[in-house]
Design a protein around this motif. Structure first.
Motif, PDB file in Angstrom:
ATOM      1  N   SER A  64       6.202   3.661   3.735  1.00 46.94           N
ATOM      2  CA  SER A  64       7.457   2.742   4.169  1.00 46.94           C
ATOM      3  C   SER A  64       8.651   2.310   3.340  1.00 46.94           C
ATOM      4  CB  SER A  64       6.966   1.252   4.674  1.00 46.94           C
ATOM      5  OG  SER A  64       6.138   0.789   3.318  1.00 46.94           O
ATOM      6  N   GLY A  65       7.972   2.371   1.824  1.00 47.59           N
ATOM      7  CA  GLY A  65       9.000   2.140   0.794  1.00 47.59           C
ATOM      8  C   GLY A  65       9.790   3.410   0.197  1.00 47.59           C
ATOM      9  N   ASN A  66       9.402   4.627   0.894  1.00 50.47           N
ATOM     10  CA  ASN A  66      10.263   5.903   0.440  1.00 50.47           C
ATOM     11  C   ASN A  66      10.315   6.833   1.805  1.00 50.47           C
ATOM     12  OD1 ASN A  66       9.747   6.083  -2.714  1.00 50.47           O
ATOM     13  ND2 ASN A  66       7.758   5.204  -1.687  1.00 50.47           N
ATOM     14  N   ARG A  67      11.075   6.034   2.626  1.00 51.18           N
ATOM     15  CA  ARG A  67      11.478   6.825   4.112  1.00 51.18           C
ATOM     16  C   ARG A  67      12.708   7.533   3.665  1.00 51.18           C
ATOM     17  NH1 ARG A  67       8.388   2.564   7.364  1.00 51.18           N
ATOM     18  NH2 ARG A  67       6.434   3.655   7.721  1.00 51.18           N
ATOM     19  N   ASP A  68      12.751   8.984   4.005  1.00 49.05           N
ATOM     20  CA  ASP A  68      13.895   9.715   3.767  1.00 49.05           C
ATOM     21  C   ASP A  68      14.448  10.069   5.397  1.00 49.05           C
ATOM     22  OD1 ASP A  68      11.797  11.429   4.020  1.00 49.05           O
ATOM     23  OD2 ASP A  68      12.436  12.696   2.465  1.00 49.05           O
ATOM     24  N   MET A  69      13.634   9.717   6.164  1.00 51.53           N
ATOM     25  CA  MET A  69      14.209   9.855   7.884  1.00 51.53           C
ATOM     26  C   MET A  69      13.476   8.720   8.446  1.00 51.53           C
ATOM     27  SD  MET A  69      13.656  13.353  10.090  1.00 51.53           S
ATOM     28  CE  MET A  69      15.030  14.390   8.982  1.00 51.53           C
ATOM     29  N   PRO A  70      14.020   7.704   8.462  1.00 50.20           N
ATOM     30  CA  PRO A  70      13.553   6.366   9.280  1.00 50.20           C
ATOM     31  C   PRO A  70      13.471   6.424  10.554  1.00 50.20           C
ATOM     32  CG  PRO A  70      15.329   5.884   7.973  1.00 50.20           C
ATOM     33  CD  PRO A  70      15.091   7.313   7.746  1.00 50.20           C
ATOM     34  N   ASN A  71      14.486   7.232  10.995  1.00 48.77           N
ATOM     35  CA  ASN A  71      14.941   7.407  12.367  1.00 48.77           C
ATOM     36  C   ASN A  71      15.074   8.611  13.002  1.00 48.77           C
ATOM     37  OD1 ASN A  71      14.865   4.413  12.794  1.00 48.77           O
ATOM     38  ND2 ASN A  71      16.390   4.488  11.657  1.00 48.77           N
ATOM     39  N   PRO A  72      14.018   9.510  13.264  1.00 46.23           N
ATOM     40  CA  PRO A  72      14.116  11.071  13.444  1.00 46.23           C
ATOM     41  C   PRO A  72      14.990  11.008  14.950  1.00 46.23           C
ATOM     42  CG  PRO A  72      11.801  10.407  13.608  1.00 46.23           C
ATOM     43  CD  PRO A  72      12.675   9.281  12.868  1.00 46.23           C
ATOM     44  N   GLU A  73      16.108  12.013  15.140  1.00 48.54           N
ATOM     45  CA  GLU A  73      16.517  12.101  16.135  1.00 48.54           C
ATOM     46  C   GLU A  73      15.927  12.862  17.219  1.00 48.54           C
ATOM     47  OE1 GLU A  73      20.329  13.822  15.007  1.00 48.54           O
ATOM     48  OE2 GLU A  73      21.008  12.160  13.906  1.00 48.54           O
ATOM     49  N   PHE A  74      15.033  13.476  16.950  1.00 44.94           N
ATOM     50  CA  PHE A  74      14.345  14.564  17.894  1.00 44.94           C
ATOM     51  C   PHE A  74      12.991  14.019  18.526  1.00 44.94           C
ATOM     52  CE2 PHE A  74      13.748  15.483  13.456  1.00 44.94           C
ATOM     53  CZ  PHE A  74      12.441  15.216  12.985  1.00 44.94           C
ATOM     54  N   CYS A  75      12.596  12.928  18.204  1.00 46.05           N
ATOM     55  CA  CYS A  75      11.479  12.441  18.719  1.00 46.05           C
ATOM     56  C   CYS A  75      11.474  10.901  18.659  1.00 46.05           C
ATOM     57  CB  CYS A  75      10.212  12.956  18.098  1.00 46.05           C
ATOM     58  SG  CYS A  75       9.946  12.141  16.347  1.00 46.05           S
ATOM     59  N   ARG A  76      10.724  10.358  19.585  1.00 47.89           N
ATOM     60  CA  ARG A  76      10.368   8.747  19.528  1.00 47.89           C
ATOM     61  C   ARG A  76       9.424   8.495  18.544  1.00 47.89           C
ATOM     62  NH1 ARG A  76       7.978   7.114  24.053  1.00 47.89           N
ATOM     63  NH2 ARG A  76       7.667   8.988  24.916  1.00 47.89           N
ATOM     64  N   LEU A  77       9.805   7.244  17.860  1.00 47.01           N
ATOM     65  CA  LEU A  77       8.697   7.179  16.737  1.00 47.01           C
ATOM     66  C   LEU A  77       7.791   5.593  16.850  1.00 47.01           C
ATOM     67  CD1 LEU A  77       7.586   7.460  13.611  1.00 47.01           C
ATOM     68  CD2 LEU A  77       9.676   5.871  13.137  1.00 47.01           C
ATOM     69  N   GLY A  78       6.683   6.019  16.664  1.00 51.63           N
ATOM     70  CA  GLY A  78       5.970   4.644  16.935  1.00 51.63           C
ATOM     71  C   GLY A  78       4.975   4.322  15.565  1.00 51.63           C
ATOM     72  N   LEU A  79       5.417   3.035  14.984  1.00 48.18           N
ATOM     73  CA  LEU A  79       4.650   2.789  13.449  1.00 48.18           C
ATOM     74  C   LEU A  79       3.330   1.793  14.028  1.00 48.18           C
ATOM     75  CD1 LEU A  79       7.658   2.386  11.207  1.00 48.18           C
ATOM     76  CD2 LEU A  79       6.144   4.410  11.478  1.00 48.18           C
ATOM     77  N   TYR A  80       2.205   2.125  13.511  1.00 50.22           N
ATOM     78  CA  TYR A  80       1.324   1.070  13.927  1.00 50.22           C
ATOM     79  C   TYR A  80       0.446   0.779  12.458  1.00 50.22           C
ATOM     80  CZ  TYR A  80      -1.896   5.196  13.390  1.00 50.22           C
ATOM     81  OH  TYR A  80      -2.508   6.447  12.838  1.00 50.22           O
ATOM     82  N   LYS A  81       0.210  -0.638  12.419  1.00 47.14           N
ATOM     83  CA  LYS A  81      -0.404  -1.310  11.264  1.00 47.14           C
ATOM     84  C   LYS A  81      -1.920  -0.732  11.223  1.00 47.14           C
ATOM     85  CE  LYS A  81       3.028  -3.614   9.441  1.00 47.14           C
ATOM     86  NZ  LYS A  81       3.785  -3.264   8.029  1.00 47.14           N
ATOM     87  N   THR A  82      -2.600  -1.065  12.356  1.00 42.96           N
ATOM     88  CA  THR A  82      -4.185  -0.821  12.336  1.00 42.96           C
ATOM     89  C   THR A  82      -4.636  -0.014  13.387  1.00 42.96           C
ATOM     90  OG1 THR A  82      -4.290  -2.733  13.665  1.00 42.96           O
ATOM     91  CG2 THR A  82      -4.378  -3.381  11.685  1.00 42.96           C
TER      92      THR A  82
END
Length: 358
Positions: free
Chosen positions: A47-65
């Motif tokens: 999370s502190g080193n994201r060089d592509m936080p919002n990829p254009e070619f897919c939906r992104l889902g982040l989960y904590k647990t």
């Protein structure tokens, strides 16, 4: 089709090669018209080193647990045509069992680290995969091909093991007319298993050709290593500069990790990147390299410094360019991310056809 992929990371390439592999593959799946959801555990070091936080070619889902993963994405996984769990996914066995239980479509394990994975299984290190779950996945996608695929099927009970090698994006790697700064270069992080080969195939030839320049790019090399005087060191070379690096060499050296040599049929992404730039490759030998590039026509194989020196002396400029171009054409035909996306889709169809017969 609708794909759900649970993997190590797509948002951050920091300290891992998985992100670039996923990015290239998913970009091409999207171009083929497929819908993709990538699920990634939200951890501090990415999370502190994201060089592509919002990829254009897919939906992104982040989960904590894992509990959050299971509750928030149960419906997506259940409705997907294909659910893929990648190697080094945190708590991968638990996540994989949940995905297999929840999915109604094809399930697959994508092993971007096959030689490492097999070593871990042998040591009973089940960080992200164990023997039992291999037989539960419909499909095992492996970064290594050859006999390993039959081993996964016969020994571990995989219903279907197929090679899905690494690849290259030809929009990023291509020939450029650059000043040839170096006779030969090598790009790779220091490792104790590769260094004797780097010494034999680069440092010793450099000493033999003191009027030519050589280069080694990559971190963690011992400061006191006795490089020849004409070997330049680059501590860090960001991916954005790789194409220029390759195009500034007459030859580039490929050196393979010991576990990949043992596995065989495990081409590194560096091979495809250099070849896509049209730079002739001098490589160590491993079983299956002939199935990737044709020796002496598309790649040069060397075991000793004298063989490297002979290539330098005997290969004309026209022949040098031709070897590089032949390798480039092979990559464009068989080893692009688009080629991998098409292979993956065909494997999914193969699984479906087999299940229909059953």
């Amino acid at each position: 089709m609708k794909f759900v992929i649970i993997g190590l990371s797509i948002t951050s390439s920091w300290g891992n090669g998985h992100a670039t592999t996923y990015r290239a593959l998913l970009k091409e799946l999207k171009a083929l018209g497929h819908d993709i959801l990538f699920l990634e555990k939200d951890v501090p070091w990415y999370s502190g080193n994201r060089d592509m936080p919002n990829p254009e070619f897919c939906r992104l889902g982040l989960y904590k647990t894992n509990e959050e993963l299971y509750s928030d994405y149960k419906q997506e996984v259940s409705e997907a045509d294909v659910v893929i769990v990648g190697s080094y996914t945190q708590q991968g066995v638990e996540v994989g069992n949940w995905a297999i239980k929840t999915a109604t479509g094809v399930t697959a394990f994508y092993d971007i680290d096959t030689p490492v994975t097999l070593s871990k299984l042998k040591r009973q290190d089940y960080e992200y995969l164990n023997p039992e779950i291999i037989s539960k996945y419909d499909l095992y996608l492996s970064f290594s091909g050859g006999p390993i695929l039959k081993h996964l099927e016969n020994h571990y009970g995989s219903p279907m093991a197929r090679a899905l090698y690494c690849s290259v994006d030809p929009d990023l790697y291509y020939p450029e007319e650059k000043e040839k700064k170096w006779q030969m270069g090598y790009l790779g992080t220091y490792s104790t298993d590769r260094q004797p080969t780097v010494q034999e195939l680069l440092n010793k030839p450099a000493a033999e050709f003191p009027d030519r320049k050589f280069v080694v790019a990559g971190p963690q090399y011992p400061e006191d290593f006795p490089w020849s005087k004409n070997v330049e060191r680059i501590e860090h070379l960001p991916p954005a500069k790789h194409r220029e690096f390759y195009n500034s060499q007459n030859f580039t050296l490929n050196v393979t990790r010991e576990d990949m040599i043992k596995a065989g049929y495990s081409p590194s992404v560096r091979l495809f990147e250099a070849a896509a730039c049209g730079v002739p490759i001098i490589s160590d030998h491993w079983d299956g390299i002939e199935s990737i590039f044709e020796p002496n026509k598309e790649i040069l194989i060397a075991r000793t410094s004298s063989e490297v020196a002979e290539y330098f002396r005997s290969i004309s400029e026209e022949e040098r360019r031709n070897i590089g171009e032949q390798a480039r054409q092979k990559v464009l035909q068989s080893h692009t991310a688009k080629a991998r996306a098409l292979e993956l889709v065909n494997y999914v169809r193969e699984v479906r056809q087999l299940s229909e017969k059953v």
